[in-house]
Scaffold this active site. Structure first.
Site, PDB file in Angstrom:
ATOM      1  N   ASN A  90      -2.398   4.016  -3.655  1.00  0.00           N
ATOM      2  CA  ASN A  90      -3.278   4.929  -2.940  1.00  0.00           C
ATOM      3  C   ASN A  90      -2.702   6.336  -2.790  1.00  0.00           C
ATOM      4  O   ASN A  90      -3.459   7.310  -2.749  1.00  0.00           O
ATOM      5  CB  ASN A  90      -3.564   4.359  -1.540  1.00  0.00           C
ATOM      6  CG  ASN A  90      -4.078   5.403  -0.581  1.00  0.00           C
ATOM      7  OD1 ASN A  90      -5.222   5.838  -0.660  1.00  0.00           O
ATOM      8  ND2 ASN A  90      -3.213   5.839   0.344  1.00  0.00           N
ATOM      9  N   TYR A 105      -4.967  18.002 -10.763  1.00  0.00           N
ATOM     10  CA  TYR A 105      -5.583  16.844 -10.096  1.00  0.00           C
ATOM     11  C   TYR A 105      -6.550  16.113 -11.030  1.00  0.00           C
ATOM     12  O   TYR A 105      -6.501  14.885 -11.143  1.00  0.00           O
ATOM     13  CB  TYR A 105      -6.305  17.313  -8.842  1.00  0.00           C
ATOM     14  CG  TYR A 105      -6.842  16.200  -7.965  1.00  0.00           C
ATOM     15  CD1 TYR A 105      -5.978  15.350  -7.287  1.00  0.00           C
ATOM     16  CD2 TYR A 105      -8.220  16.003  -7.813  1.00  0.00           C
ATOM     17  CE1 TYR A 105      -6.463  14.331  -6.468  1.00  0.00           C
ATOM     18  CE2 TYR A 105      -8.711  14.993  -7.004  1.00  0.00           C
ATOM     19  CZ  TYR A 105      -7.835  14.166  -6.336  1.00  0.00           C
ATOM     20  OH  TYR A 105      -8.314  13.147  -5.539  1.00  0.00           O
ATOM     21  N   LYS A 118      -5.933  12.191 -12.376  1.00  0.00           N
ATOM     22  CA  LYS A 118      -6.921  11.158 -12.068  1.00  0.00           C
ATOM     23  C   LYS A 118      -7.575  10.624 -13.343  1.00  0.00           C
ATOM     24  O   LYS A 118      -7.891   9.428 -13.432  1.00  0.00           O
ATOM     25  CB  LYS A 118      -7.973  11.697 -11.097  1.00  0.00           C
ATOM     26  CG  LYS A 118      -7.415  11.941  -9.690  1.00  0.00           C
ATOM     27  CD  LYS A 118      -6.731  10.703  -9.129  1.00  0.00           C
ATOM     28  CE  LYS A 118      -6.222  10.911  -7.711  1.00  0.00           C
ATOM     29  NZ  LYS A 118      -5.560   9.700  -7.165  1.00  0.00           N
ATOM     30  N   THR A 125     -10.254  13.487   5.547  1.00  0.00           N
ATOM     31  CA  THR A 125      -8.812  13.255   5.583  1.00  0.00           C
ATOM     32  C   THR A 125      -8.065  14.580   5.502  1.00  0.00           C
ATOM     33  O   THR A 125      -8.655  15.647   5.338  1.00  0.00           O
ATOM     34  CB  THR A 125      -8.372  12.369   4.397  1.00  0.00           C
ATOM     35  OG1 THR A 125      -8.667  13.068   3.169  1.00  0.00           O
ATOM     36  CG2 THR A 125      -9.102  11.035   4.404  1.00  0.00           C
ATOM     37  N   ILE A 175       0.829  -1.201   0.000  1.00  0.00           N
ATOM     38  CA  ILE A 175       0.000   0.000   0.000  1.00  0.00           C
ATOM     39  C   ILE A 175       0.864   1.252   0.000  1.00  0.00           C
ATOM     40  O   ILE A 175       1.686   1.442   0.903  1.00  0.00           O
ATOM     41  CB  ILE A 175      -0.925   0.040   1.234  1.00  0.00           C
ATOM     42  CG1 ILE A 175      -1.705  -1.265   1.383  1.00  0.00           C
ATOM     43  CG2 ILE A 175      -1.886   1.229   1.148  1.00  0.00           C
ATOM     44  CD1 ILE A 175      -2.487  -1.370   2.688  1.00  0.00           C
TER      45      ILE A 175
END
Length: 254
Positions: free
Chosen positions: A90, A157, A161, A194, A9
């Site tokens: 991630n 961003y 993505k 987060t 991860i």
């Protein structure tokens, strides 16, 4: 025969990555965390649970460092001929939040390296090693709804993505064409509580036109906790019926 299950991860020091690591350790997996800083809580959890834990320090913004660290990890993981190897790409960043024409070039370069180039390098290395072992590799690339729509101030961003989505779909097509048993999918986690959300809320109105909307998400309790989202990700990751190349949406899973 003992079945070896590895979970690698990136960005497991906090947020979704840390939550996923904790849950996989509780399930008895061998978890390998890769990030610049280490989450010390994971050591304690591994000691209490049946899983094993190892941390590799790596700057995911440095392609040369990523290649070196993950070549070492892949060589170790696939040498042991585990039955299952799970890779969760991630790690991600949202900065720079700024309009095109005002972007910081160095921050943009780091962003592209972390969000897009590193997952591509890691996936390439792991697929190469998996093909010469008897392990089955399952890759989850963490994406975003921003990968399918433009957002003011998020040009970098949104682009990275969108890139990870297309890389996932193309890699899946190639795997299907050669009838591989390896699987790759993208996972869009939605809005979570987060540090990334804190970064978004601290940006300026001129740089990010939707800042008030994101402040309201926090104030109105609309941000999902990372543990819930991690559970949904792991459910797909360990499923026997993964749709190769699919972009799984959190809203369809909860």
């Amino acid at each position: 025969m003992i079945v070896l299950a590895y979970a690698i991860i990136t960005g497991a020091s906090k947020g979704l990555g840390a939550a996923a690591a904790k849950q996989l350790l509780a399930e008895g997996m061998k978890v390998i965390s890769v990030s610049r800083s280490e989450n010390e809580d994971l050591k304690g959890i591994a000691q209490k649970e049946s899983g094993e834990y190892t941390h590799y320090s790596c700057d995911l913004g440095s392609p040369s460092e990523v290649k070196s660290v993950f070549t070492e990890i892949a060589g170790m993981v696939f040498q042991e001929h585990g039955e299952e190897v799970y890779l969760i790409n991630n790690a991600g960043m949202v900065d720079p939040i700024e309009t095109a024409g005002n972007l910081d070039v160095e921050k943009t370069e780091t962003h592209v390296n972390v969000n897009l180039l590193s997952p591509m390098i890691i996936t390439n290395l792991f697929l190469n090693k998996a093909d010469i072992s008897d392990s089955r590799l399952v890759i989850a690339n963490v994406s975003s709804g921003a990968g399918s729509r433009p957002v003011h101030g998020w040009s970098v961003y949104c682009s990275t993505k969108a890139g990870i989505n297309m890389f996932t779909q193309t890699t899946a097509l190639e795997l299907d064409n050669r009838k591989s048993r390896h699987r790759v999918f993208a996972f869009s986690p939605g809005i979570m509580d987060t540090d990334m959300q804190s970064t978004i809320r601290s940006s300026s109105k001129s740089a990010f036109n939707d800042i008030e909307t994101f402040k309201n998400y926090k104030e109105e309790g609309k941000l999902r906790d990372a543990e819930t989202v991690a559970g949904a990700l792991i459910h797909v990751l360990k499923s026997d019926e993964i749709e190769n190349g699919k972009i799984y949406q959190i809203n369809d899973l909860l």
